[in-house]
Scaffold this motif. Sequence first.
Motif, PDB file in Angstrom:
ATOM      1  N   SER A  38       0.722  -1.363   0.028  1.00 37.28           N
ATOM      2  CA  SER A  38       0.135   0.106  -0.011  1.00 37.28           C
ATOM      3  C   SER A  38       0.967   1.014   0.012  1.00 37.28           C
ATOM      4  O   SER A  38       2.053   1.209   0.279  1.00 37.28           O
ATOM      5  CB  SER A  38      -0.885  -0.030   1.326  1.00 37.28           C
ATOM      6  N   ASP A  39       0.300   2.486  -0.393  1.00 33.49           N
ATOM      7  CA  ASP A  39       1.121   3.614  -0.174  1.00 33.49           C
ATOM      8  C   ASP A  39       1.686   3.844   1.016  1.00 33.49           C
ATOM      9  O   ASP A  39       2.723   4.314   1.245  1.00 33.49           O
ATOM     10  CB  ASP A  39       0.257   4.725  -0.683  1.00 33.49           C
ATOM     11  N   GLU A  40       0.837   3.265   2.197  1.00 30.36           N
ATOM     12  CA  GLU A  40       1.205   3.645   3.580  1.00 30.36           C
ATOM     13  C   GLU A  40       2.605   2.841   3.736  1.00 30.36           C
ATOM     14  O   GLU A  40       3.336   3.262   4.208  1.00 30.36           O
ATOM     15  CB  GLU A  40       0.087   3.106   4.536  1.00 30.36           C
ATOM     16  N   ASP A  41       2.608   1.360   3.079  1.00 34.63           N
ATOM     17  CA  ASP A  41       3.615   0.645   3.516  1.00 34.63           C
ATOM     18  C   ASP A  41       4.815   1.316   2.636  1.00 34.63           C
ATOM     19  O   ASP A  41       6.088   1.184   3.069  1.00 34.63           O
ATOM     20  CB  ASP A  41       3.423  -0.753   2.469  1.00 34.63           C
ATOM     21  N   TRP A  42       4.781   1.829   1.498  1.00 32.80           N
ATOM     22  CA  TRP A  42       5.923   2.181   0.643  1.00 32.80           C
ATOM     23  C   TRP A  42       6.424   3.778   1.663  1.00 32.80           C
ATOM     24  O   TRP A  42       7.673   3.790   1.834  1.00 32.80           O
ATOM     25  CB  TRP A  42       5.584   2.786  -0.619  1.00 32.80           C
ATOM     26  N   ALA A  43       5.516   4.546   2.153  1.00 34.09           N
ATOM     27  CA  ALA A  43       5.815   5.456   2.913  1.00 34.09           C
ATOM     28  C   ALA A  43       6.733   5.028   4.276  1.00 34.09           C
ATOM     29  O   ALA A  43       7.946   5.476   4.486  1.00 34.09           O
ATOM     30  CB  ALA A  43       4.864   6.530   3.430  1.00 34.09           C
ATOM     31  N   SER A  44       6.451   4.097   4.935  1.00 37.22           N
ATOM     32  CA  SER A  44       6.883   3.459   6.193  1.00 37.22           C
ATOM     33  C   SER A  44       8.167   3.039   5.766  1.00 37.22           C
ATOM     34  O   SER A  44       8.953   3.312   6.508  1.00 37.22           O
ATOM     35  CB  SER A  44       5.738   2.273   6.447  1.00 37.22           C
ATOM     36  N   LEU A  45       8.348   2.225   4.605  1.00 37.04           N
ATOM     37  CA  LEU A  45       9.712   1.646   4.112  1.00 37.04           C
ATOM     38  C   LEU A  45      10.463   2.796   3.785  1.00 37.04           C
ATOM     39  O   LEU A  45      11.913   2.686   4.328  1.00 37.04           O
ATOM     40  CB  LEU A  45       9.518   0.633   3.020  1.00 37.04           C
ATOM     41  N   TYR A  46      10.211   3.697   3.346  1.00 42.02           N
ATOM     42  CA  TYR A  46      11.012   4.973   3.001  1.00 42.02           C
ATOM     43  C   TYR A  46      11.751   5.510   4.223  1.00 42.02           C
ATOM     44  O   TYR A  46      12.729   5.737   4.622  1.00 42.02           O
ATOM     45  CB  TYR A  46      10.451   5.890   2.281  1.00 42.02           C
ATOM     46  N   ASP A  47      10.542   5.650   5.277  1.00 42.93           N
ATOM     47  CA  ASP A  47      10.945   6.100   6.471  1.00 42.93           C
ATOM     48  C   ASP A  47      12.044   5.433   6.992  1.00 42.93           C
ATOM     49  O   ASP A  47      12.957   5.926   7.664  1.00 42.93           O
ATOM     50  CB  ASP A  47       9.869   6.382   7.446  1.00 42.93           C
ATOM     51  N   ASP A  48      11.849   4.109   7.361  1.00 46.89           N
ATOM     52  CA  ASP A  48      12.624   3.090   8.053  1.00 46.89           C
ATOM     53  C   ASP A  48      14.009   3.274   7.242  1.00 46.89           C
ATOM     54  O   ASP A  48      15.102   3.392   8.047  1.00 46.89           O
ATOM     55  CB  ASP A  48      12.194   1.667   7.839  1.00 46.89           C
ATOM     56  N   LEU A  49      14.005   3.026   6.126  1.00 41.24           N
ATOM     57  CA  LEU A  49      15.363   3.246   5.130  1.00 41.24           C
ATOM     58  C   LEU A  49      16.287   4.649   5.549  1.00 41.24           C
ATOM     59  O   LEU A  49      17.343   4.586   5.810  1.00 41.24           O
ATOM     60  CB  LEU A  49      15.235   2.837   3.834  1.00 41.24           C
TER      61      LEU A  49
END
Lengths: 142, 186
Positions: free
Chosen positions: A120-131
């Motif tokens: 989901s968009d939220e997953d992508w944003a979250s992955l970006y934040d984590d990285l």
Amino acid sequence: MSNQKSPKKTLDNLVELLCDEAMAASDADIVAEATAYHGDAKTHVSKLRAMAEERIAMHRKKRLFEARQKLDAASSAEGSNALVNRTLSEMKDLVLNLLKKRDDLPQRLTMAARSGESMSDEDWASLYDDLSDLGFFDGGEK
Amino acid sequence: MGETPDEFASPADVEQAIRGLRDEDWLRLEKAASYHVYRYSSINPKEVLAEAVSRMLGGERRWPRDVNFNTYFRNVLRSVADELRNKEKERLGLGTTVLVAFDDGQDGPPDGRDLVQQVEHQETIEQIWGLFSDDEQVQSLVLGAEEGMTAIEVQKEFNLSGAEYDAARKRLDRGLKKHFPKGWRS
């Protein structure tokens, strides 16, 4: 004697009364009761805390995502892309580029993206934040 | 959504308050949650706690700054438990509508399933009366619950001191837990 009133209401009132009892119980009593029931009250409470921490993390990500969406909306409304905050599409591109270039990324974070699972968009944003938090975008991508 | 008005705490405050709960607070709240779903053994009290935490953090149930956090948490538990119980009732399915000649405090006529529940509730109350047949002070509390009386009213009406009331409430709690270890309905 007890046949005159609504049985449901009576039980509801008893539940309230028993909740009063639970909330008023002394520290020693409530710990003793939990120990008798669960074995080790501390271990039991640590599970409740872990549950709460999971929910806290979930809501933080949600709030962050919503805030980012608001910022995106505001920046596109003003016609300005100069903000440090990325649009979702930019974040997705940056993550995908990073995945292509590097093989030392934490597997637990990137597994879903590598395997092509739908995210989901939220997953992508979250992955970006984590990285990003781990400094993977500090070399000029950010 | 706009800014959080001053009379309500922010999500960050809620988060801090949750993290600030002592072990004993968690145990009290879990016990309260377990009583709220006492008659529904299919609902796990932890589910009620988790959902309450989510709603507090998500702002669906906001924390008025002038209310003690544990009291607010308990109120959220109550409303979450109400909702989960209603969902559970829906999941179990409703029976055919049957008109009955007594009022159970509902908006409309009870259906067949409600009627069965009323009978079960009544039987439970009879069992509770039986359990405490030799304890007049606990009986006062049960009678107070039937009459919808407050703790103060019960103490006044039955001439109980605060300490006697608290002790009777504790005996009621222990007696019920012993007699109904899995809740009032299995």
